[in-house]
Motif scaffolding. Sequence first.
Motif, PDB file in Angstrom:
ATOM      1  N   GLU A   1      29.937   4.177 -14.463  1.00 46.79           N
ATOM      2  CA  GLU A   1      29.300   5.471 -14.641  1.00 46.79           C
ATOM      3  C   GLU A   1      27.935   5.325 -15.286  1.00 46.79           C
ATOM      4  O   GLU A   1      27.743   4.477 -16.160  1.00 46.79           O
ATOM      5  N   PHE A   2      26.972   6.118 -14.843  1.00 50.52           N
ATOM      6  CA  PHE A   2      25.731   6.243 -15.609  1.00 50.52           C
ATOM      7  C   PHE A   2      25.363   7.710 -15.711  1.00 50.52           C
ATOM      8  O   PHE A   2      25.842   8.544 -14.957  1.00 50.52           O
ATOM      9  N   LYS A   3      24.513   8.008 -16.699  1.00 47.04           N
ATOM     10  CA  LYS A   3      24.184   9.413 -16.969  1.00 47.04           C
ATOM     11  C   LYS A   3      22.747   9.699 -16.566  1.00 47.04           C
ATOM     12  O   LYS A   3      21.854   8.907 -16.875  1.00 47.04           O
ATOM     13  N   TYR A   4      22.511  10.844 -15.908  1.00 53.74           N
ATOM     14  CA  TYR A   4      21.117  11.161 -15.585  1.00 53.74           C
ATOM     15  C   TYR A   4      20.392  11.821 -16.745  1.00 53.74           C
ATOM     16  O   TYR A   4      19.177  12.001 -16.700  1.00 53.74           O
ATOM     17  N   ASN A   5      21.131  12.150 -17.782  1.00 58.53           N
ATOM     18  CA  ASN A   5      20.547  12.623 -19.029  1.00 58.53           C
ATOM     19  C   ASN A   5      19.464  11.683 -19.549  1.00 58.53           C
ATOM     20  O   ASN A   5      18.388  12.111 -19.965  1.00 58.53           O
ATOM     21  N   ASP A   6      19.768  10.373 -19.476  1.00 55.93           N
ATOM     22  CA  ASP A   6      18.825   9.379 -19.972  1.00 55.93           C
ATOM     23  C   ASP A   6      17.548   9.335 -19.148  1.00 55.93           C
ATOM     24  O   ASP A   6      16.497   8.945 -19.640  1.00 55.93           O
ATOM     25  N   LEU A   7      17.675   9.738 -17.876  1.00 53.70           N
ATOM     26  CA  LEU A   7      16.497   9.739 -17.009  1.00 53.70           C
ATOM     27  C   LEU A   7      15.538  10.864 -17.373  1.00 53.70           C
ATOM     28  O   LEU A   7      14.328  10.729 -17.288  1.00 53.70           O
ATOM     29  N   ILE A   8      16.086  12.003 -17.772  1.00 53.81           N
ATOM     30  CA  ILE A   8      15.232  13.151 -18.069  1.00 53.81           C
ATOM     31  C   ILE A   8      14.514  12.936 -19.400  1.00 53.81           C
ATOM     32  O   ILE A   8      13.372  13.335 -19.569  1.00 53.81           O
ATOM     33  N   ASN A   9      15.186  12.280 -20.321  1.00 52.63           N
ATOM     34  CA  ASN A   9      14.572  11.980 -21.608  1.00 52.63           C
ATOM     35  C   ASN A   9      13.456  10.953 -21.405  1.00 52.63           C
ATOM     36  O   ASN A   9      13.710   9.822 -21.019  1.00 52.63           O
ATOM     37  N   SER A  10      12.207  11.353 -21.664  1.00 51.32           N
ATOM     38  CA  SER A  10      11.089  10.496 -21.244  1.00 51.32           C
ATOM     39  C   SER A  10      11.013   9.188 -22.022  1.00 51.32           C
ATOM     40  O   SER A  10      10.461   8.214 -21.532  1.00 51.32           O
ATOM     41  N   SER A  11      11.594   9.146 -23.238  1.00 48.70           N
ATOM     42  CA  SER A  11      11.465   7.908 -24.009  1.00 48.70           C
ATOM     43  C   SER A  11      12.364   6.796 -23.472  1.00 48.70           C
ATOM     44  O   SER A  11      12.086   5.622 -23.682  1.00 48.70           O
ATOM     45  N   THR A  12      13.443   7.163 -22.789  1.00 51.01           N
ATOM     46  CA  THR A  12      14.350   6.129 -22.288  1.00 51.01           C
ATOM     47  C   THR A  12      14.273   5.973 -20.782  1.00 51.01           C
ATOM     48  O   THR A  12      15.056   5.241 -20.202  1.00 51.01           O
ATOM     49  N   ARG A  13      13.331   6.676 -20.164  1.00 53.73           N
ATOM     50  CA  ARG A  13      13.325   6.765 -18.707  1.00 53.73           C
ATOM     51  C   ARG A  13      13.177   5.414 -18.023  1.00 53.73           C
ATOM     52  O   ARG A  13      13.971   5.058 -17.146  1.00 53.73           O
ATOM     53  N   SER A  14      12.183   4.639 -18.430  1.00 53.41           N
ATOM     54  CA  SER A  14      11.908   3.394 -17.699  1.00 53.41           C
ATOM     55  C   SER A  14      13.067   2.410 -17.842  1.00 53.41           C
ATOM     56  O   SER A  14      13.466   1.770 -16.865  1.00 53.41           O
ATOM     57  N   MET A  15      13.602   2.320 -19.057  1.00 54.33           N
ATOM     58  CA  MET A  15      14.745   1.420 -19.276  1.00 54.33           C
ATOM     59  C   MET A  15      15.933   1.838 -18.404  1.00 54.33           C
ATOM     60  O   MET A  15      16.603   1.000 -17.791  1.00 54.33           O
ATOM     61  N   THR A  16      16.160   3.149 -18.329  1.00 57.25           N
ATOM     62  CA  THR A  16      17.292   3.645 -17.547  1.00 57.25           C
ATOM     63  C   THR A  16      17.122   3.316 -16.072  1.00 57.25           C
ATOM     64  O   THR A  16      18.064   2.886 -15.410  1.00 57.25           O
ATOM     65  N   ILE A  17      15.907   3.512 -15.566  1.00 60.61           N
ATOM     66  CA  ILE A  17      15.687   3.237 -14.139  1.00 60.61           C
ATOM     67  C   ILE A  17      15.946   1.764 -13.851  1.00 60.61           C
ATOM     68  O   ILE A  17      16.634   1.418 -12.880  1.00 60.61           O
ATOM     69  N   SER A  18      15.453   0.908 -14.725  1.00 59.23           N
ATOM     70  CA  SER A  18      15.660  -0.527 -14.519  1.00 59.23           C
ATOM     71  C   SER A  18      17.149  -0.875 -14.551  1.00 59.23           C
ATOM     72  O   SER A  18      17.641  -1.642 -13.714  1.00 59.23           O
ATOM     73  N   ASN A  19      17.881  -0.278 -15.494  1.00 61.46           N
ATOM     74  CA  ASN A  19      19.315  -0.562 -15.599  1.00 61.46           C
ATOM     75  C   ASN A  19      20.090  -0.048 -14.398  1.00 61.46           C
ATOM     76  O   ASN A  19      21.013  -0.701 -13.914  1.00 61.46           O
ATOM     77  N   ILE A  20      19.711   1.147 -13.934  1.00 62.58           N
ATOM     78  CA  ILE A  20      20.406   1.704 -12.762  1.00 62.58           C
ATOM     79  C   ILE A  20      20.172   0.809 -11.556  1.00 62.58           C
ATOM     80  O   ILE A  20      21.086   0.544 -10.764  1.00 62.58           O
ATOM     81  N   LYS A  21      18.949   0.288 -11.435  1.00 63.54           N
ATOM     82  CA  LYS A  21      18.657  -0.614 -10.317  1.00 63.54           C
ATOM     83  C   LYS A  21      19.531  -1.858 -10.395  1.00 63.54           C
ATOM     84  O   LYS A  21      20.033  -2.338  -9.371  1.00 63.54           O
ATOM     85  N   GLN A  22      19.709  -2.364 -11.611  1.00 60.34           N
ATOM     86  CA  GLN A  22      20.584  -3.546 -11.786  1.00 60.34           C
ATOM     87  C   GLN A  22      21.998  -3.237 -11.325  1.00 60.34           C
ATOM     88  O   GLN A  22      22.630  -4.041 -10.637  1.00 60.34           O
ATOM     89  N   LEU A  23      22.487  -2.065 -11.722  1.00 57.18           N
ATOM     90  CA  LEU A  23      23.859  -1.697 -11.369  1.00 57.18           C
ATOM     91  C   LEU A  23      24.002  -1.519  -9.863  1.00 57.18           C
ATOM     92  O   LEU A  23      24.997  -1.952  -9.269  1.00 57.18           O
ATOM     93  N   ILE A  24      22.993  -0.904  -9.247  1.00 56.39           N
ATOM     94  CA  ILE A  24      23.037  -0.710  -7.793  1.00 56.39           C
ATOM     95  C   ILE A  24      23.076  -2.068  -7.090  1.00 56.39           C
ATOM     96  O   ILE A  24      23.842  -2.280  -6.160  1.00 56.39           O
TER      97      ILE A  24
END
Lengths: 306, 181
Positions: A156-179
């Motif tokens: 599971e991942f949360k899109y909450n972290d994507l909307i929060n601008s301070s964690t956005r880039s880290m979240t995108i990178s992590n989601i890509k890893q999971l994909i």
Amino acid sequence: MICDLNVIYPVTDFTTRITEKDLTKLKCGLSTLEQLGYTHVALNFRYSPQLVKKIPNNVNELNPIDVTQLQEFKERLKIFTRITVIANDTSQFQHIAKFQQVFDLVTIEPTNEKVLQTAISNLDLDLISMDMANRLPCYMKHKTVCSAVEKGIYFEFKYNDLINSSTRSMTISNIKQLIRASRSRGMVCSSGLDIDHLHFVRSYHDVVNLLCVIGLDNARASQLFKDWSSKVLLNGRLRVKSFKQTVVISGDDGLIDNRLETSVSAESKPGVSNTKMDASGYTHEKRKLDLLEREKAKLEAKKQKL
Amino acid sequence: MVRLKSRYILFEILYPDTLSSPTSLNFTTQSQAILSLHQPSNPTITPKSLVQLIRLSLAKNFGTLGSSTSIPLSLKYFSHQTSTGIIRINQENVRLLLASLFFITSIGGQNCIFNVVCVSGSIKQCENKSSARSRLLMRNVQASDGEAVGTDVLNALFDGGIKVPGGRSGDDEGDGMDGVL
């Protein structure tokens, strides 16, 4: 059915109850979700064993989430309960079996690689929640992730972290890893809605589009909210509230929530809720009468023979 | 001859904070939830500022390349009463624009949700969808609540009467898009 499996329930302890103010905010969040088209919502109790040492012995007191307080959403949303254990050591797994009797979904949020490995190989879980806002605890290996997905444990991942601008880039990178690691299979995306940020919630179409921009194909991205999420819910139901691998569904939109079950169990065993039970309570009234009459006829036939 | 293809995006702005702020009982029925989420927008929000906000989000999240996609962007319609609007953009840049709408969290100092209702190739479809949606919302409001209360609040909201679908086309002509209609 469109599911959101992570709405954070604002309680940190097993014994504390939700305050009036928080309950109001939670209801606001739920009605926003309803207006955005979600039908199945799981309330998430986050439990970290480091902070909360004491666990009630009585199974019936284990669930701090009180679904009966959300009477307004009776006809509008199907509400489930979920627990997330934030584990950093394998010794914290001992209570999982207990949790499985009470919560609809049991989830682990591993903070290191060892916990992740053991959870996948030894435990009967529904979901593994990854904290995408920070660096992942370990490199996501295809073998590890896919063995979990084959077992039916989804990530599971949360899109909450994507909307929060301070964690956005880290979240995108992590989601890509999971994909990449999961070969775009067996993932679940949820809001992670927190009562202080009610505007951090989006309709699932928007999230699907964003995931397409990140690099997931369109069909798979919408499966995150539909097929895979409902599979996770079904898994949880099969574990807790099933009779010989059978669960109750409603005709219009899939799985039913706790409401009916708690009312049925309250009828038969007052004071006990959320416990394991069989589906006999759901027999249609007319069918019940038929069965009774048939049994009566049988008895009479026996008597006449004697 | 290849035609220049564009996409029209119908969006609505929802205000989740109004669910609890004036009175704390704005969610008990479905109609109350609908009415309090679909608030009229602040009059200080102009079409220009809205486009600027979207451009800013594009620039912030997708850099120079993202900003370049916003050059042909234009706001075709925006209604303060219903907080809905239509944006026109090139076909190939739709996904980036939708993503940038996803990232917007506040407008004019108020927390908001940009909810995309439909993406279509012609503005006519967007309008049909919009009127169908407002009709659906009206029906939900009336179905889940006593009619008298529901329509009273609605009348206050839309300034005398249920003119949402009909009032739209009149406004649009003023915006200089009669050619498309």
